[in-house]
Design a protein around this motif. Structure first.
Motif, short mmCIF file in Angstrom:
data_model
loop_
_atom_site.label_atom_id
_atom_site.label_comp_id
_atom_site.label_asym_id
_atom_site.label_seq_id
_atom_site.Cartn_x
_atom_site.Cartn_y
_atom_site.Cartn_z
N GLY A 289 79.06 21.41 48.36
CA GLY A 289 78.62 21.72 46.64
C GLY A 289 78.67 20.40 46.01
N LEU A 290 78.53 19.39 46.88
CA LEU A 290 78.66 17.96 46.03
C LEU A 290 77.03 17.75 45.82
N LYS A 291 76.14 18.12 46.90
CA LYS A 291 74.90 17.67 46.49
C LYS A 291 73.98 18.96 46.66
N TRP A 292 72.59 18.88 46.09
CA TRP A 292 71.77 20.23 46.20
C TRP A 292 70.41 19.66 46.93
N LYS A 293 69.85 20.50 47.68
CA LYS A 293 68.41 20.30 48.34
C LYS A 293 67.55 20.58 47.60
N CYS A 294 66.50 20.11 47.30
CA CYS A 294 65.38 20.59 46.33
C CYS A 294 64.55 21.39 47.27
N ASN A 295 64.18 22.56 46.52
CA ASN A 295 63.37 23.62 47.36
C ASN A 295 61.85 23.15 47.28
N ILE A 296 61.58 22.23 46.47
CA ILE A 296 60.15 21.99 46.35
C ILE A 296 59.65 21.07 47.28
N CYS A 297 60.43 19.85 47.63
CA CYS A 297 60.10 18.58 48.37
C CYS A 297 61.16 18.64 49.34
N THR A 298 62.22 19.50 49.61
CA THR A 298 63.19 19.47 50.54
C THR A 298 64.07 18.27 50.46
N TYR A 299 64.14 17.39 49.56
CA TYR A 299 65.02 16.16 49.56
C TYR A 299 66.30 16.84 49.26
N CYS B 171 54.33 21.78 43.54
CA CYS B 171 54.08 22.86 44.50
C CYS B 171 55.10 22.50 46.05
N SER B 172 55.26 23.35 46.73
CA SER B 172 55.75 23.02 48.11
C SER B 172 55.01 21.90 48.90
N PRO B 173 55.39 21.39 49.81
CA PRO B 173 54.51 20.49 50.72
C PRO B 173 53.52 21.25 51.35
N GLY B 174 52.50 20.80 51.37
CA GLY B 174 51.29 21.70 51.92
C GLY B 174 50.29 22.12 50.98
N LEU B 175 51.11 22.40 49.91
CA LEU B 175 50.19 22.96 48.66
C LEU B 175 49.76 21.93 47.56
N ILE B 176 48.50 21.86 47.09
CA ILE B 176 48.29 21.05 46.31
C ILE B 176 47.44 21.50 45.08
N CYS B 177 47.72 20.94 43.90
CA CYS B 177 46.48 21.44 42.58
C CYS B 177 45.41 20.85 42.78
N LYS B 178 44.39 21.80 42.84
CA LYS B 178 42.86 21.25 43.03
C LYS B 178 42.24 21.15 41.74
N SER B 179 42.38 21.89 41.10
CA SER B 179 41.47 21.87 39.75
C SER B 179 42.08 23.09 38.63
N TYR C 114 57.12 27.52 46.95
CA TYR C 114 57.53 27.57 45.76
C TYR C 114 56.60 26.89 44.79
N ILE C 115 56.42 27.46 43.67
CA ILE C 115 55.51 26.58 42.42
C ILE C 115 56.54 26.59 41.21
N GLN C 116 56.49 25.49 40.93
CA GLN C 116 57.10 25.33 39.35
C GLN C 116 56.34 24.29 38.57
N THR C 117 56.15 24.94 37.54
CA THR C 117 55.33 24.71 36.08
C THR C 117 56.28 24.38 35.02
N CYS D 59 58.71 31.96 43.53
CA CYS D 59 59.03 31.87 45.02
C CYS D 59 58.08 33.02 45.73
N ILE D 60 57.42 32.40 46.74
CA ILE D 60 56.38 33.36 47.42
C ILE D 60 56.42 33.35 48.60
N PRO D 61 56.49 34.30 49.46
CA PRO D 61 56.52 34.25 51.00
C PRO D 61 55.42 33.85 51.50
N ILE D 62 55.51 33.03 52.72
CA ILE D 62 54.51 32.71 53.37
C ILE D 62 54.23 33.66 54.59
N THR D 63 53.01 33.88 54.85
CA THR D 63 52.60 34.76 56.04
C THR D 63 51.88 34.21 56.90
#
Length: 838
Positions: free
Chosen positions: A167-177, A478-486, A526-529, A548-552
């Protein structure tokens, strides 16, 4: 449900009394029309309890031979189904409410190849500052000053992170750092010197939270609300009568301006062949006229022209009262014998007034600017022709460069445009487009028309009392692999992935198109605005929205979890961009091709049949309204290429399709049709929550219209009441206070007569509800009475709302046009066209 036996509330007209809905169906319809039912946030536990309800969306719906399932417009907003363990606190509200952030696909394909096979759009719909937020969804405000962000990607801590290392550190859900330190305040309160419960913190329990911004997020003190009203006083403006109406509306709205802290400031500029400034520091308002428009400067000190509203309230009221009579069509009054206007220099003067603080310019324009910088010439085209011109095509570069200057100083512009087709709506809209503002258009406005007067009066009052956000910037991660295009919407860019909003209007809608750059890993994305903004009360805040959106890896899940309204909106944004960049016809063809591609992909990938003429046209229920909405878009005034829609009307339609909030957008595209003469006995009455029960929605087809009936069609901007040619005298008397249908007069009305009978009271409640629901936008619906055998133009206008019908092609339309998909195509012709193209 027990039916009411009060005969006064049960007036039956000799037409279709035997076709009234059964009590069971009435009950279900009343539930479907309860707006509060489907807009509330869905708790996470309810996601699993409603999975059984989602199952009906996993079967094929045959489209050909059946009417569109219009009641699906009232279905609850589809949301991603995620496991309860996805949230670090198992919170019921860890998912950001769809009111704020909504994806077109509630199951993300794991790869770009899978997305390409589905042919569906992947976009995020953003409404970061909804008007009905306080009514339905709680957004916690975090005032502790503790703002924890990922060291690598700068995303904010949220319910979907993971605590590690005890519980001393937290892992980012967006970039997994995974080397982010947990703030000490999460476990120890230094103020009370007691232990803190980290699991109760709002940022770990809610998908949408507001932080009070710390100094690192502020480059200057929070901006106060400042309003500069620029008013056209040319001859054409005076003749419309709009100056008197806006003066009355502002006089009645001064106390409603956001001014809780007493910081609001105000200024006025009038413009014709010269610019009029008003000094408001003394007991009486003083007019300073500047006829030199080439080099505009402020003729008085800034604090004389922009005054504190509380301190100068009496002087402002005096000025507004004088404005009502100062400008009249009289050769002895000030400058109203000429129809000249120097809007460009006046806007530059207004921007100079707002440069120190930022703020909002509200411009009322009724004539074409024809003097100084930014002067324009009257549009030569009366309509779209055959779709060969651009939508919203500006005729001057000045307004774009001017809007860029405004964005630098946090200045927003709203335009109220009046008058005939000679005014250039597309060019005047450029400044609201790139400063986060809005455009209101009033074709043929005449203040002597009570309907026009009431509409303008209410829309001005709605706009000025709105608690807007100020000097905002928005960024989506966005999560790794997703990018904002326009990006789509009314804003300007600060960086390629950050857009700037000098003002954030309530319910402003934006769209972010996403792309899958590389294969998505894991089971959740994950998508965070984040939006950094200043409230109208002077508080600098950060709104963080995490979804949070499931991947299929199954294409069936991609189709079954599609949000068809969000998909249609995404396609509309992209089609409008093509119509703006290339031609209107290109935007229309894009809608056609995308719809055919989605239907073909479903047939091939889900049904497993190669498309052919012998194959039935099916879609899953989650997409069964997509062909209906795309046909409605093709038939809209924005994409109508038959040559009969005036240019400004098509431009106005394009503006609404781009800016309306998602809660109102579907009914603007596919209006609501109600039968009034035989509506269920509960319709028009109040339920236990004091909400008006609406009649059942009908399909937009003239087959639903009986010659003795009375119908209402509305799209959030206009309400049309249809009176059939054989309407019985009793109906005419109960609704319009006339003895027979021949005495009914077609045209615009401010309201229907208030009569002492149950039918009139019920119809009034329905209209009041429709106009009250428009509080979720700054538009007030106009009301028209349309007699079937009355005004030919009004009758044709009403019938153009029957989107499922095949309509008569306009005169002079070439035969080749009839063979393509356009405003004359029926719904079933459209479906057969899709099937043939597949």
């Amino acid at each position: 449900m027990q039916l009411c036996n009060n005969k006064k509330a049960k007036r039956l007209y000799p037409d279709l009394a035997n076709k009234r809905l059964s009590p069971t169906l009435v009950n279900s319809v009343s539930i479907l029309h309860n707006p509060h039912q489907h807009q509330r946030q869905q708790p996470l536990e309810n996601t699993f309890s409603t999975m059984a309800l989602d199952q009906p969306f996993k079967y094929d719906v045959p489209l050909i031979g059946t009417a569109p399932p219009v009641h699906d417009f009232n279905q609850p907003i589809p949301t991603p189904s995620i496991p309860a363990s996805a949230s670090v606190t198992l919170s019921l509200y860890s998912q950001c409410d769809a009111m704020f952030q909504r994806c077109t696909l509630n199951s993300l394909p794991s790869s770009a190849y899978l997305l390409k096979r589905s042919k569906l759009p992947l976009s995020i719909m953003l409404e970061p500052y909804p008007r009905n937020q306080l009514e339905n969804v709680e957004v916690p405000l975090i005032t502790t000053g503790v703002v924890s962000r990922c060291t690598r990607c700068k995303s904010f801590i949220n319910p979907f992170i993971q605590f590690i290392e005890g519980g001393l550190k937290w892992k980012c859900n967006i970039c997994t750092y995974s080397d982010n330190n947990v703030p000490p305040a999460y476990d120890w309160d230094h103020v009370t010197q007691q232990k803190s419960d980290r699991w109760s913190r709002s940022e770990l329990n809610y998908g949408c939270v507001d932080y009070v911004a710390t100094p690192e997020f502020m480059s200057r003190p929070p901006q106060p609300p400042v309003y500069v009203f620029v008013i056209d006083t040319s001859l054409e403006a005076v003749q419309t009568g709009m100056i008197e109406v806006l003066a009355e509306a502002l006089m009645g709205s001064l106390d409603r301006l956001p001014n809780a802290e007493g910081r609001t400031r105000i200024a006025f500029i009038t413009v014709n062949h010269a610019i009029g400034f008003y000094a408001l520091r003394n007991k009486d308002p003083e007019l300073i006229v500047m006829s030199e428009i080439d080099e505009v400067y402020l003729p008085r000190a800034h604090h004389d022209l922009v005054v504190n509203l509380n301190e100068a309230r009496a002087v402002v009221l005096d000025l507004l009262d004088r404005l009502k009579t100062m400008f009249t069509v009289n050769p002895h009054t000030y400058a109203t014998t000429r129809n000249n206007n120097c809007l460009g220099p006046a806007l530059k003067a207004a921007r100079q007034l707002l440069t120190p603080t930022g703020g909002k310019i509200v411009c009322f324009q009724a004539s074409l600017p024809n003097m100084g910088i930014g002067s324009l010439t009257a549009p030569t085209k009366k309509g779209h022709g055959l779709g060969d011109n651009l939508l919203l095509e500006p005729k001057s570069d000045f307004y774009r460069s001017f809007s860029e200057e405004c964005a630098k100083y946090h200045v927003c512009i709203d335009m109220f445009v009046f008058g005939s087709q000679n005014i250039d709506l597309a060019t005047l809209n450029v400044v609201p487009r790139f400063t986060g503002g809005q455009t209101h258009y009033y074709p043929g406005f005449n203040a002597h028309n009570k309907g026009d007067r009431e509409k303008l009066f209410f829309e001005i009052k709605k706009l000025v009392k709105e608690e807007i956000g100020l000097e905002a910037i928005i960024r989506t991660r966005c999560s790794p692999g997703l990018i904002c295009k326009s990006y789509h919407g009314n804003f300007s860019f600060q960086e390629p992935d950050i857009f700037v909003l000098p003002n954030v209007p309530r319910d402003a809608s934006y769209c972010v198109d996403l792309a899958i750059e590389r294969e998505l890993q894991g089971d959740l994305a994950y998508i965070q605005t984040c939006m950094l903004f200043t409230t109208s009360f002077g508080e600098r805040c950060i709104r963080v929205m995490t979804t949070c959106i499931p991947i299929t890896r199954k294409i069936t899940d991609v189709f079954y979890a599609a949000d068809q309204i969000a998909c249609a909106r995404s396609l509309a944004y992209q089609a409008i961009d093509k119509a703006v960049t290339f031609k209107v016809r290109d935007g229309k063809e894009y809608l056609i091709q995308k719809t055919v591609a989605v239907c073909s992909a479903y047939s091939k990938e889900i049904i497993g049949v190669t498309p052919s003429k012998n194959v039935q046209l099916n879609l899953c229920r989650s997409l069964s309204l997509l062909p209906t909405m795309t046909l409605a878009l093709i038939k809209s005034e924005a994409f109508n290429d038959t040559g009969v829609v005036p240019l400004n009307m098509s431009n106005q339609s394009g503006l609404l399709l781009r800016t309306l909030p998602l809660s109102l957008w579907p009914r603007y595209v596919y209006p609501n049709l109600y039968s009034l003469h035989n509506m269920p006995i509960q319709a028009g009455t109040l339920d236990r929550n004091n909400h008006c029960i609406m009649p059942p929605q009908l399909n937009l087809s003239s087959e639903r219209l009986d010659r003795h009936g009375c119908y209402l069609v509305e799209n959030g901007h206009r309400i049309l009441i249809w009176i059939g040619r054989e309407a019985v005298p009793q109906l005419c008397e109960d609704l319009l206070n006339v003895s027979r249908v021949q005495d009914v007069r077609s045209g615009q009305v401010a309201s229907l007569p208030e009569l002492q009978n149950a039918f009139s009271e019920r119809v009034h409640r329905i209209i009041s509800k429709l106009r009250t629901e428009s509080r979720h936008s700054n538009f007030y619906p106009s009301l028209y009475v349309v007699k079937e055998e009355g005004d030919v133009m009004l009758r044709h206008w009403f019938l153009t709302h029957m989107l499922e019908d095949r309509q008569q092609p306009p005169q002079g339309c070439s035969p080749s046009i009839h063979k393509s998909i356009n405003a004359t195509t029926s719904y079933f012709q459209w479906l057969n066209y899709i099937k043939d193209k597949m």
